[in-house]
Design an enzyme around this catalytic site. Structure first.
Site, PDB file in Angstrom:
ATOM      1  N   GLU A  22      -4.436  -9.931   3.235  1.00 33.24           N
ATOM      2  CA  GLU A  22      -5.008  -9.258   4.922  1.00 33.24           C
ATOM      3  C   GLU A  22      -6.457 -10.277   4.909  1.00 33.24           C
ATOM      4  O   GLU A  22      -6.719 -10.917   5.425  1.00 33.24           O
ATOM      5  CB  GLU A  22      -5.730  -7.713   4.526  1.00 33.24           C
ATOM      6  CG  GLU A  22      -4.696  -7.278   4.493  1.00 33.24           C
ATOM      7  CD  GLU A  22      -3.598  -6.391   3.460  1.00 33.24           C
ATOM      8  OE1 GLU A  22      -3.673  -7.126   2.235  1.00 33.24           O
ATOM      9  OE2 GLU A  22      -2.867  -4.940   2.900  1.00 33.24           O
ATOM     10  N   GLU A  82       0.377  -0.938   0.074  1.00 36.29           N
ATOM     11  CA  GLU A  82       0.279  -0.170  -0.144  1.00 36.29           C
ATOM     12  C   GLU A  82       0.767   1.511  -0.227  1.00 36.29           C
ATOM     13  O   GLU A  82       0.722   2.226  -0.583  1.00 36.29           O
ATOM     14  CB  GLU A  82      -0.684  -0.029   0.781  1.00 36.29           C
ATOM     15  CG  GLU A  82      -2.271  -0.916   1.178  1.00 36.29           C
ATOM     16  CD  GLU A  82      -3.120  -1.622   2.764  1.00 36.29           C
ATOM     17  OE1 GLU A  82      -1.787  -1.357   3.545  1.00 36.29           O
ATOM     18  OE2 GLU A  82      -4.213  -0.928   2.215  1.00 36.29           O
TER      19      GLU A  82
END
Ligand code: NAI
Length: 610
Positions: free
Chosen positions: A74, A54
């Site tokens: 995730e 990210e």
């Protein structure tokens, strides 16, 4: 991260604690990064995962060394990317590719990342990454490149049908079984396709917060840490010596022997397969080739790889040929006298220092070791069927098993890509011992009035990959019958004990292999069998059991609490080291939902009062 990973993402210990939301928060930091008016280049080495990726996504440019890997894993922790990943990734590579990455949680390699437009270029090597990233910076300056180029996918949903997301949800619903994280991935992605970035980011933050606080994510984080702890054992440390395993022999080329041989061939370790009769050997080797052939047809293996693996396998009928093996794994019939005879022979022919393992699923490793003059070298290696697919390996530590023997097998398990859980010696070890009361209760419920479909549905609704009765049909009613036969003296006093399965066995209804068991089968499709109800009624009548309506709650409580109680008993007896070990056995060997955390984590979530 020169010479190291760029970033493997968040510290998982922080999730569920105030530290996870403490300032500075990655989400805000990345927003500030995006306000810079100078181009920022992420130079990516090793891995960029989760929050690490990210960070890279919030830079204007990315350049990677050729062996780097990228992913948003995730979902494996019951979460979604929470620092803009769900919004920035689809703008960079399109909604479909972003969906694949986020739903699978799998990594992609640098070449694929370049194809997708996730990175702008690859360096020639890891060593030249920084140098080439600097040269790239000069290029950007010379061409007066903007801090942020226009995204490749201004409309991430470009080319997707209007009903793409609703259709996707519809087709996946059954597989997700109420799991929140995959649903949230889709919601966030849909937002990326329809909302401006700031609104999408706000929605992502909300979704993330809900998931982080969910019991599903807590369960998956428990599983993550259980896998880290599983190798910690009394008497074993990183300094414990290990033995070199260069050559393996397997006794018995049946279902398990063949599957175990494939595990080693897949890891590039040569294997000798020993059988009693040429036909059995031939059959075993043909079966292995057939299974590899299926992988080739599915595109998971190249024809050349198939041949390489077959070349590592060598069949023999002669014990003299396995005298130099470093590790021998016995996978003959489940009978103590037969196994003891094999171990006597192994004791005669194997070189000193060879490790002698048994794949028994229930028998006493100490009784097997006792017929050899080297009980230190004897250990249980309980693979699960199909052995080349299932991740679980129960390693059974006998009374006299040497620390180096155990440490060597834990290292081998890692090479084979298995989760190795160590069990002490008892009937059925961790997994099958717990299976026994769980199954026993299901069989009794059938006599008392529950239906096959009801019992299995309650269990699959909980997230089990399969109901217990369907599982017995798959594993073979004959197999569990033979296990009961070996301990009739212990169970004979209870006339209702698995009586229905005994009758099915007597009728030759062995399950899927005979197309009839608890269910009727047409190929792999199963149907309820009304005959089974009359069978249950007949037995109940014989035994004086009054049939009644059974609630789903009763099915749940009786099956699950028996399973859980047996697990707690295993902890009390010291057969299992940790409750997390037990959870790993049931998740990786018996299809317990990881997002429920395994039976003992699930018990914690129900609370002691239950
Ligand atoms: P299987 O019947 O498919 O294979 C056994 C093989 O051993 C046969 O090919 C037979 O010819 C050979 N054999 C028998 N006696 C032998 C001897 N003295 N020397 C050399 N070869 C001999 O049985 P399966 O299912 O592979 O089971 C083998 C072992 O694995 C058993 O102990 C079983 O409890 C255990 N196991 C089975 C699992 C399963 O799901 N089938 C799962 C985990 C363990």
């Amino acid at each position: 991260g020169e010479g190291l990973p760029f970033s493997a993402g968040a510290d998982i210990h922080e999730f569920g604690t105030p530290r996870a939301v403490a300032a500075p928060h990655l989400r805000e930091l990345l927003l500030r990064l995006q306000q810079l008016n100078k181009p920022v280049i992420a130079a990516l080495s090793g891995v960029a995962l989760g929050g690490g990726l990210e960070l890279a996504l919030a830079c204007g440019y990315r350049i990677s060394e050729p062996t780097a890997c990228f992913g948003l894993p995730e979902i494996k922790l019951g979460l979604i990317p929470g620092a803009g990943g769900t919004q920035r990734l689809p703008r960079m590579i399109g909604a479909q590719a972003a969906l694949d990455m986020m739903i699978s949680g799998q990594m992609i390699n640098a070449r694929r990342a370049l194809e997708l437009g996730l990175v702008d270029g690859l360096s020639n090597s890891a060593q030249s990454l920084l140098h080439e990233a600097c040269a790239f910076a000069h290029q950007l300056l010379e061409s007066a490149a903007p801090a942020f180029p226009d995204p490749q996918w201004g409309f991430p949903g470009r080319g997707l049908p209007d009903d793409f997301f609703s259709q996707y949800r519809l087709t996946q619903q059954a597989r997700w079984q109420g799991q929140l994280a995959p649903q949230s991935v889709v919601t966030a992605l849909e937002a990326a396709c329809t909302l401006p970035l700031t609104d999408g980011l706000a929605l992502e933050a909300e979704l993330f917060k809900t998931l982080e606080a969910s019991s599903q994510s807590a369960a998956l984080r428990h599983v993550f840490f259980a896998e880290r702890d599983v190798g910690k054992l009394p008497g074993i440390s990183p300094d414990t010596p290990t033995r070199l395993i260069r050559k393996v022999a397997i006794i018995g080329a049946g279902t398990m022997g063949g599957g175990i041989a494939m595990c080693f061939a897949n890891a590039g370790i040569p294997v000798a397969l020993l059988e009693l009769k040429p036909q059995a050997l031939e059959h075993g080797l043909t079966q292995i080739r057939h299974l590899y052939q299926i992988s080739v047809e599915r595109g998971k293996l190249t024809p050349a790889q198939l041949e390489q693996r077959m070349e590592l396998l060598h069949g023999t009928l002669d014990y003299a040929e396995i005298g130099d093996a470093d590790l021998v794994i016995e996978a003959v019939f489940e009978s103590l006298p037969v196994k003891q005879q094999v171990f006597r022979t192994l004791d005669e022919v194997c070189k000193p220092g060879a490790i002698l393992a048994s794949n028994t699923s229930t028998l006493d490793i100490n009784a097997i070791a006792s017929v050899t003059r080297r009980p230190r070298d004897v250990i249980g290696l309980h693979f699960f069927s199909p052995a080349s697919v299932m991740r679980l390996l129960e390693v059974v530590r006998g009374r006299d098993t040497g620390a180096d023997t155990l440490a060597t097998m834990l290292a081998i398990a890692k090479r084979l890509g298995k989760v190795a859980v160590v069990s002490g010696v008892c009937f059925g070890f961790i997994g099958n011992r717990m299976l026994e009361p769980y199954s026993r209760e299901a069989h009794r419920l059938l006599l008392e009035g529950a239906s096959v479909a009801q019992i299995d549905r309650v269990l699959t609704d909980l997230g089990m990959a399969m109901g217990v009765l369907a599982m017995h049909d798959l594993a073979g009613i004959d197999v569990s019958y033979l296990i009961r036969e070996s301990r009739r003296d212990l169970i004979a006093h209870d006339l209702s004990y698995c009586r229905i399965a005994d009758v099915l066995f007597e009728q030759g209804r062995y399950g899927q292999k005979t197309a009839r068991g608890f269910y009727l089968y047409e190929g792999r499709k199963r149907h309820e069998d009304c005959e089974l109800i009359s069978l249950a009624e007949g037995i109940a009548h014989e035994l004086g059991i009054v049939r009644r309506e059974i609630s789903d709650e009763e099915v749940h409580d009786r099956c699950l609490f028996m399973l859980i109680n047996e697990g707690i008993q295993l902890l009390d007896e010291g057969i299992a080291q940790r409750s997390g070990d037990i959870d790993l056995v049931w998740i990786n060997g018996y299809g317990f939902a990881a997002w429920r955390g395994g039976p003992l984590h699930y018990a914690e979530s129900l609370g002691l009062a239950h």
